[in-house]
Design a protein around this motif. Structure first.
Motif, short mmCIF file in Angstrom:
data_model
loop_
_atom_site.label_atom_id
_atom_site.label_comp_id
_atom_site.label_asym_id
_atom_site.label_seq_id
_atom_site.Cartn_x
_atom_site.Cartn_y
_atom_site.Cartn_z
N ARG A 188 0.77 -1.26 0.16
CA ARG A 188 -0.11 -0.27 -0.07
C ARG A 188 0.81 1.24 0.02
O ARG A 188 1.78 1.43 0.79
N ARG A 189 0.60 2.12 -0.82
CA ARG A 189 1.09 3.16 -0.85
C ARG A 189 0.55 4.51 0.17
O ARG A 189 1.49 5.23 0.71
N ARG A 190 -0.66 4.20 0.47
CA ARG A 190 -1.08 5.24 1.42
C ARG A 190 -2.32 4.17 2.21
O ARG A 190 -2.75 3.16 1.68
N LEU A 191 -2.68 4.49 3.23
CA LEU A 191 -3.59 3.59 4.03
C LEU A 191 -5.01 4.43 3.79
O LEU A 191 -5.30 5.71 3.15
N GLU A 192 -5.70 3.49 3.81
CA GLU A 192 -7.52 3.74 3.66
C GLU A 192 -7.92 4.62 4.69
O GLU A 192 -7.64 4.50 5.79
N THR A 193 -8.56 5.87 4.25
CA THR A 193 -9.01 6.68 5.30
C THR A 193 -10.65 6.68 5.48
O THR A 193 -11.11 7.49 6.28
N CYS A 194 -11.34 5.78 4.69
CA CYS A 194 -12.66 5.72 4.67
C CYS A 194 -13.06 4.88 5.97
O CYS A 194 -12.24 4.12 6.49
N ARG A 195 -14.25 4.76 6.54
CA ARG A 195 -14.61 4.07 7.61
C ARG A 195 -15.74 3.04 7.25
O ARG A 195 -16.48 2.75 8.46
N GLY A 196 -15.71 2.60 6.54
CA GLY A 196 -16.92 1.65 5.88
C GLY A 196 -16.47 0.18 6.53
O GLY A 196 -15.47 0.06 7.24
N PRO A 197 -17.40 -0.50 6.51
CA PRO A 197 -17.07 -2.06 7.02
C PRO A 197 -16.09 -2.67 6.13
O PRO A 197 -15.96 -2.38 5.05
N ALA A 198 -15.53 -3.51 6.87
CA ALA A 198 -14.21 -4.24 5.95
C ALA A 198 -14.98 -5.07 5.06
O ALA A 198 -15.95 -6.01 5.39
N SER A 199 -14.62 -5.22 3.92
CA SER A 199 -14.90 -5.89 2.74
C SER A 199 -13.59 -6.41 1.92
O SER A 199 -12.60 -6.21 2.28
N ALA A 200 -13.92 -6.62 0.46
CA ALA A 200 -12.75 -6.89 -0.37
C ALA A 200 -12.98 -6.18 -1.66
O ALA A 200 -14.03 -5.69 -2.15
N ALA A 201 -11.63 -5.92 -2.16
CA ALA A 201 -11.79 -4.95 -3.41
C ALA A 201 -10.84 -5.85 -4.19
O ALA A 201 -9.60 -6.51 -3.86
N ASP A 202 -10.99 -6.06 -5.60
CA ASP A 202 -10.21 -6.59 -6.68
C ASP A 202 -9.68 -5.33 -7.51
O ASP A 202 -10.36 -4.48 -7.86
N LEU A 203 -8.27 -5.74 -7.57
CA LEU A 203 -7.57 -4.82 -8.21
C LEU A 203 -6.68 -5.31 -9.33
O LEU A 203 -5.99 -6.39 -9.22
N VAL A 204 -6.87 -4.85 -10.58
CA VAL A 204 -6.37 -5.48 -11.86
C VAL A 204 -5.37 -4.79 -12.19
O VAL A 204 -5.36 -3.61 -12.71
N PHE A 205 -4.31 -5.62 -12.65
CA PHE A 205 -2.94 -5.17 -13.22
C PHE A 205 -2.64 -5.78 -14.47
O PHE A 205 -2.72 -7.07 -14.43
#
Length: 116
Positions: free
Chosen positions: A75-92
């Motif tokens: 991670r370059r920077r930490l997440e600052t949002c406060r939503g419930p923990a879930s998953a995110a797909d990142l495609v490279f």
């Protein structure tokens, strides 16, 4: 019919293959990944997110050794949002990672679901 079989074998030969990491190729202090999937053109990672994880928040490094590429994500920077923990797909795309389609790949991050 033989031409069709040859084309299907060619496709298999150019699809990247995820390898199990050897001792010393993983770093437990890196961002844990929930899953990794190698497609024909892209590498998809799944990370824990509170709703605002983006590809731009991650950096990567590729080292080549013993005939394969070792890829690490951080991670370059930490997440600052406060939503419930879930998953995110990142495609490279392989091109942006500096990988070729036929290359063997090891993921240096700890992975909850090891590559199959």
């Amino acid at each position: 019919m033989l031409a069709g079989a040859a084309l299907s074998l060619t496709g298999c030969a150019t699809t990247p293959r995820l390898l199990t990491a050897a001792p010393g190729e993983t770093w437990p202090e890196l961002e844990p990944l929930l899953a990794v999937e190698a497609g024909t053109e892209t590498l998809k990672i799944r990370v824990t997110s509170k709703g605002c994880a983006a590809k731009a928040d991650f950096v990567f490094r590729v080292d080549r050794q013993a005939g394969h590429a070792v890829v690490a994500f951080a991670r370059r920077r930490l997440e600052t949002c406060r939503g419930p923990a879930s998953a995110a797909d990142l495609v490279f795309r392989y091109e942006e990672l500096g990988l070729t389609r036929g290359e063997r790949i090891v993921i240096a991050n700890p992975v909850a679901s090891p590559p199959s």
